[in-house]
Design a protein around this motif. Structure first.
Motif, PDB file in Angstrom:
ATOM      1  N   ASP A   1       0.825  -1.218   0.000  1.00 24.19           N
ATOM      2  CA  ASP A   1       0.000   0.000   0.000  1.00 24.19           C
ATOM      3  C   ASP A   1       0.857   1.265   0.000  1.00 24.19           C
ATOM      4  O   ASP A   1       0.505   2.266  -0.621  1.00 24.19           O
ATOM      5  CB  ASP A   1      -1.028   0.003   1.150  1.00 24.19           C
ATOM      6  N   GLU A   2       2.011   1.177   0.648  1.00 24.27           N
ATOM      7  CA  GLU A   2       2.916   2.339   0.625  1.00 24.27           C
ATOM      8  C   GLU A   2       3.479   2.560  -0.778  1.00 24.27           C
ATOM      9  O   GLU A   2       3.578   3.682  -1.266  1.00 24.27           O
ATOM     10  CB  GLU A   2       4.110   2.075   1.546  1.00 24.27           C
ATOM     11  N   ALA A   3       3.860   1.467  -1.420  1.00 28.10           N
ATOM     12  CA  ALA A   3       4.410   1.570  -2.786  1.00 28.10           C
ATOM     13  C   ALA A   3       3.362   2.146  -3.736  1.00 28.10           C
ATOM     14  O   ALA A   3       3.662   2.989  -4.583  1.00 28.10           O
ATOM     15  CB  ALA A   3       4.873   0.194  -3.277  1.00 28.10           C
ATOM     16  N   ALA A   4       2.113   1.702  -3.586  1.00 28.94           N
ATOM     17  CA  ALA A   4       1.034   2.197  -4.460  1.00 28.94           C
ATOM     18  C   ALA A   4       0.786   3.683  -4.210  1.00 28.94           C
ATOM     19  O   ALA A   4       0.638   4.470  -5.151  1.00 28.94           O
ATOM     20  CB  ALA A   4      -0.243   1.393  -4.229  1.00 28.94           C
ATOM     21  N   ARG A   5       0.759   4.056  -2.945  1.00 26.26           N
ATOM     22  CA  ARG A   5       0.509   5.458  -2.602  1.00 26.26           C
ATOM     23  C   ARG A   5       1.631   6.350  -3.151  1.00 26.26           C
ATOM     24  O   ARG A   5       1.395   7.385  -3.759  1.00 26.26           O
ATOM     25  CB  ARG A   5       0.384   5.616  -1.085  1.00 26.26           C
ATOM     26  N   ALA A   6       2.857   5.894  -2.939  1.00 28.83           N
ATOM     27  CA  ALA A   6       4.004   6.688  -3.407  1.00 28.83           C
ATOM     28  C   ALA A   6       3.974   6.821  -4.933  1.00 28.83           C
ATOM     29  O   ALA A   6       4.279   7.882  -5.482  1.00 28.83           O
ATOM     30  CB  ALA A   6       5.309   6.021  -2.965  1.00 28.83           C
ATOM     31  N   TYR A   7       3.573   5.752  -5.605  1.00 29.27           N
ATOM     32  CA  TYR A   7       3.578   5.822  -7.073  1.00 29.27           C
ATOM     33  C   TYR A   7       2.465   6.727  -7.591  1.00 29.27           C
ATOM     34  O   TYR A   7       2.654   7.450  -8.567  1.00 29.27           O
ATOM     35  CB  TYR A   7       3.447   4.417  -7.682  1.00 29.27           C
ATOM     36  N   ALA A   8       1.328   6.692  -6.927  1.00 24.41           N
ATOM     37  CA  ALA A   8       0.223   7.565  -7.343  1.00 24.41           C
ATOM     38  C   ALA A   8       0.649   9.028  -7.199  1.00 24.41           C
ATOM     39  O   ALA A   8       0.342   9.866  -8.060  1.00 24.41           O
ATOM     40  CB  ALA A   8      -1.011   7.277  -6.501  1.00 24.41           C
ATOM     41  N   GLU A   9       1.384   9.321  -6.143  1.00 21.99           N
ATOM     42  CA  GLU A   9       1.864  10.694  -5.940  1.00 21.99           C
ATOM     43  C   GLU A   9       2.842  11.104  -7.031  1.00 21.99           C
ATOM     44  O   GLU A   9       2.795  12.192  -7.576  1.00 21.99           O
ATOM     45  CB  GLU A   9       2.553  10.815  -4.586  1.00 21.99           C
TER      46      GLU A   9
ATOM     47  N   ASP B   1      -8.632   3.640  -8.232  1.00 18.15           N
ATOM     48  CA  ASP B   1      -7.401   4.361  -7.909  1.00 18.15           C
ATOM     49  C   ASP B   1      -6.518   4.507  -9.144  1.00 18.15           C
ATOM     50  O   ASP B   1      -6.588   3.710 -10.067  1.00 18.15           O
ATOM     51  CB  ASP B   1      -6.592   3.570  -6.867  1.00 18.15           C
ATOM     52  N   LEU B   2      -5.653   5.524  -9.097  1.00 17.29           N
ATOM     53  CA  LEU B   2      -4.666   5.677 -10.171  1.00 17.29           C
ATOM     54  C   LEU B   2      -3.730   4.474 -10.166  1.00 17.29           C
ATOM     55  O   LEU B   2      -3.323   3.956 -11.198  1.00 17.29           O
ATOM     56  CB  LEU B   2      -3.840   6.941  -9.948  1.00 17.29           C
ATOM     57  N   VAL B   3      -3.370   4.059  -8.951  1.00 21.36           N
ATOM     58  CA  VAL B   3      -2.459   2.927  -8.770  1.00 21.36           C
ATOM     59  C   VAL B   3      -3.065   2.045  -7.677  1.00 21.36           C
ATOM     60  O   VAL B   3      -3.526   2.567  -6.665  1.00 21.36           O
ATOM     61  CB  VAL B   3      -1.067   3.416  -8.298  1.00 21.36           C
ATOM     62  N   SER B   4      -3.067   0.730  -7.892  1.00 19.41           N
ATOM     63  CA  SER B   4      -3.697  -0.150  -6.907  1.00 19.41           C
ATOM     64  C   SER B   4      -2.757  -1.249  -6.449  1.00 19.41           C
ATOM     65  O   SER B   4      -1.865  -1.667  -7.188  1.00 19.41           O
ATOM     66  CB  SER B   4      -4.914  -0.853  -7.522  1.00 19.41           C
ATOM     67  N   VAL B   5      -3.035  -1.755  -5.265  1.00 21.82           N
ATOM     68  CA  VAL B   5      -2.398  -2.991  -4.822  1.00 21.82           C
ATOM     69  C   VAL B   5      -3.234  -4.107  -5.441  1.00 21.82           C
ATOM     70  O   VAL B   5      -4.451  -4.106  -5.343  1.00 21.82           O
ATOM     71  CB  VAL B   5      -2.457  -3.105  -3.283  1.00 21.82           C
ATOM     72  N   THR B   6      -2.594  -5.046  -6.125  1.00 21.74           N
ATOM     73  CA  THR B   6      -3.356  -6.128  -6.752  1.00 21.74           C
ATOM     74  C   THR B   6      -2.722  -7.472  -6.392  1.00 21.74           C
ATOM     75  O   THR B   6      -1.668  -7.524  -5.769  1.00 21.74           O
ATOM     76  CB  THR B   6      -3.416  -5.968  -8.287  1.00 21.74           C
ATOM     77  N   HIS B   7      -3.405  -8.533  -6.806  1.00 25.71           N
ATOM     78  CA  HIS B   7      -2.977  -9.877  -6.413  1.00 25.71           C
ATOM     79  C   HIS B   7      -2.978 -10.784  -7.631  1.00 25.71           C
ATOM     80  O   HIS B   7      -3.980 -10.897  -8.322  1.00 25.71           O
ATOM     81  CB  HIS B   7      -3.911 -10.408  -5.328  1.00 25.71           C
ATOM     82  N   SER B   8      -1.838 -11.398  -7.847  1.00 31.92           N
ATOM     83  CA  SER B   8      -1.709 -12.304  -8.993  1.00 31.92           C
ATOM     84  C   SER B   8      -2.040 -13.727  -8.545  1.00 31.92           C
ATOM     85  O   SER B   8      -1.721 -14.107  -7.420  1.00 31.92           O
ATOM     86  CB  SER B   8      -0.258 -12.241  -9.487  1.00 31.92           C
ATOM     87  N   PRO B   9      -2.656 -14.526  -9.428  1.00 36.98           N
ATOM     88  CA  PRO B   9      -2.880 -15.926  -9.061  1.00 36.98           C
ATOM     89  C   PRO B   9      -1.582 -16.737  -9.072  1.00 36.98           C
ATOM     90  O   PRO B   9      -1.548 -17.871  -8.625  1.00 36.98           O
ATOM     91  CB  PRO B   9      -3.856 -16.431 -10.122  1.00 36.98           C
ATOM     92  N   MET B  10      -0.533 -16.176  -9.650  1.00 37.54           N
ATOM     93  CA  MET B  10       0.756 -16.888  -9.614  1.00 37.54           C
ATOM     94  C   MET B  10       1.824 -15.982  -9.010  1.00 37.54           C
ATOM     95  O   MET B  10       1.693 -14.764  -9.038  1.00 37.54           O
ATOM     96  CB  MET B  10       1.162 -17.336 -11.012  1.00 37.54           C
ATOM     97  N   PRO B  11       2.884 -16.581  -8.490  1.00 37.54           N
ATOM     98  CA  PRO B  11       3.903 -15.770  -7.804  1.00 37.54           C
ATOM     99  C   PRO B  11       4.688 -14.884  -8.766  1.00 37.54           C
ATOM    100  O   PRO B  11       4.786 -15.242  -9.945  1.00 37.54           O
ATOM    101  CB  PRO B  11       4.828 -16.821  -7.166  1.00 37.54           C
ATOM    102  N   PRO B  12       5.251 -13.782  -8.296  1.00 39.57           N
ATOM    103  CA  PRO B  12       5.009 -13.178  -6.993  1.00 39.57           C
ATOM    104  C   PRO B  12       3.569 -12.664  -6.879  1.00 39.57           C
ATOM    105  O   PRO B  12       3.096 -11.972  -7.787  1.00 39.57           O
ATOM    106  CB  PRO B  12       6.000 -12.008  -6.959  1.00 39.57           C
ATOM    107  N   TYR B  13       2.895 -13.040  -5.789  1.00 38.53           N
ATOM    108  CA  TYR B  13       1.463 -12.796  -5.669  1.00 38.53           C
ATOM    109  C   TYR B  13       1.094 -11.324  -5.505  1.00 38.53           C
ATOM    110  O   TYR B  13       0.117 -10.853  -6.060  1.00 38.53           O
ATOM    111  CB  TYR B  13       0.899 -13.593  -4.489  1.00 38.53           C
TER     112      TYR B  13
ATOM    113  N   ARG C   1       1.221  -7.474  -6.037  1.00 42.61           N
ATOM    114  CA  ARG C   1       1.622  -6.576  -7.126  1.00 42.61           C
ATOM    115  C   ARG C   1       1.148  -5.155  -6.850  1.00 42.61           C
ATOM    116  O   ARG C   1       0.238  -4.930  -6.057  1.00 42.61           O
ATOM    117  CB  ARG C   1       0.970  -7.026  -8.452  1.00 42.61           C
ATOM    118  N   VAL C   2       1.743  -4.237  -7.569  1.00 43.89           N
ATOM    119  CA  VAL C   2       1.238  -2.866  -7.606  1.00 43.89           C
ATOM    120  C   VAL C   2       1.047  -2.552  -9.078  1.00 43.89           C
ATOM    121  O   VAL C   2       1.926  -2.833  -9.895  1.00 43.89           O
ATOM    122  CB  VAL C   2       2.235  -1.885  -6.957  1.00 43.89           C
ATOM    123  N   SER C   3      -0.118  -2.049  -9.416  1.00 41.56           N
ATOM    124  CA  SER C   3      -0.432  -1.860 -10.840  1.00 41.56           C
ATOM    125  C   SER C   3      -1.087  -0.518 -11.091  1.00 41.56           C
ATOM    126  O   SER C   3      -1.862  -0.033 -10.259  1.00 41.56           O
ATOM    127  CB  SER C   3      -1.410  -2.975 -11.273  1.00 41.56           C
ATOM    128  N   LEU C   4      -0.794   0.067 -12.227  1.00 44.77           N
ATOM    129  CA  LEU C   4      -1.600   1.214 -12.645  1.00 44.77           C
ATOM    130  C   LEU C   4      -3.023   0.695 -12.789  1.00 44.77           C
ATOM    131  O   LEU C   4      -3.237  -0.427 -13.249  1.00 44.77           O
ATOM    132  CB  LEU C   4      -1.113   1.784 -13.984  1.00 44.77           C
TER     133      LEU C   4
END
Ligand code: 6PG
Length: 243
Positions: A110-118, A152-164, A166-169
């Protein structure tokens, strides 16, 4: 619905074509207004394109480089999209380090997503280069997850395969881009890509790749004939009439 402008290339030409299209688009933007903002994709398909662009004349000093998504790993990890782009492109071109804006995968998501959105701010991207997985995901927006509906501009997301993790636009950011390029190669993706096309044509896009629907920009698919399958050969454009 925005119908994609579909450009199909022989498999052996997709890399050259993709590099030429991107280089020309960057050059045109820089010539017209002095700079451009682009987001690059991870994955195996764009890597040779990045490598090829190293030898091309591209005004890199005027480019602000972003990333479509990142895995929650450090910047030196083999799974890091930044590491891949760095090795294949950034290390070999004349781009100031202040112009390279990586997603900080070493931080909590969540920190990485917030920082990237900024970092991204409110200005839109000129170019978003994206890939598609064989499940129809794009960036790190995966089907049937609540993640992809986040506004959101940038979100925390979850992949079905590793690495699970993610941070995505988010779709909101991607669909505000001036041009969205969807790069897809290989027969293994043909059925899913056809499904994406049908969903767009029917006005009911569900898969993340089908929900790439620029608000005012262009949607261009750069695909090889294996991914295109037989049914869309009528729309084939060759490298001759690329632009
Ligand atoms: C990633 C991506 C992802 C990728 C597709 C296609 O971090 O992996 O950004 O969305 O573009 O999975 O990947 P390939 O090009 O390897 O098929």
């Amino acid at each position: 619905m925005v119908s994609p402008d579909i450009r199909v290339f022989p498999p052996a030409q997709l890399t050259a074509a993709g590099a030429a299209v991107l280089a020309a688009a960057i050059e045109e933007l820089v010539a017209s207004r002095g700079w451009c903002r682009i987001a690059l994709a991870g994955g195996s398909t764009p890597k040779p394109i990045y490598e090829r662009m190293v030898g091309m004349s591209v005004p890199w000093t005027k480019v602000e480089l972003f990333f479509g998504d990142e895995r929650l790993v450090g910047p030196g990890d083999p799974a890091s999209n930044y590491a891949m782009v760095k090795r294949s492109l950034i290390d070999h071109i004349d781009i100031p380090s202040r112009n390279v804006h990586r997603i900080r995968g070493e931080l909590p998501a969540d920190e990485a997503a917030r920082a990237y959105a900024e970092l991204l701010g409110n200005a839109s991207l000129d170019i978003a280069l994206l890939g598609m997985g064989d499940d129809g995901h794009t960036a790190s927006l995966f089907p049937e997850t609540a993640d992809m509906d986040a506004t959101d501009l940038v979100s925390v997301t979850h992949s079905p395969m590793p690495p699970y993790e993610r941070v995505s636009l988010g779709l909101r950011t991607l669909n505000r881009a001036g041009t969205v390029y969807l790069l897809v190669a290989g027969a293994a993706k043909a059925v899913r890509l056809a499904e994406v096309r049908v969903q767009i044509a029917s006005g009911a896009p569900v898969l993340p790749a089908a929900r790439l629907q620029p608000e005012t920009g262009r949607l261009i698919w750069l695909i090889d004939s294996d991914a295109a399958g037989a049914d869309i050969s009528a729309t084939t454009k060759t490298m001759k009439n690329l632009r």
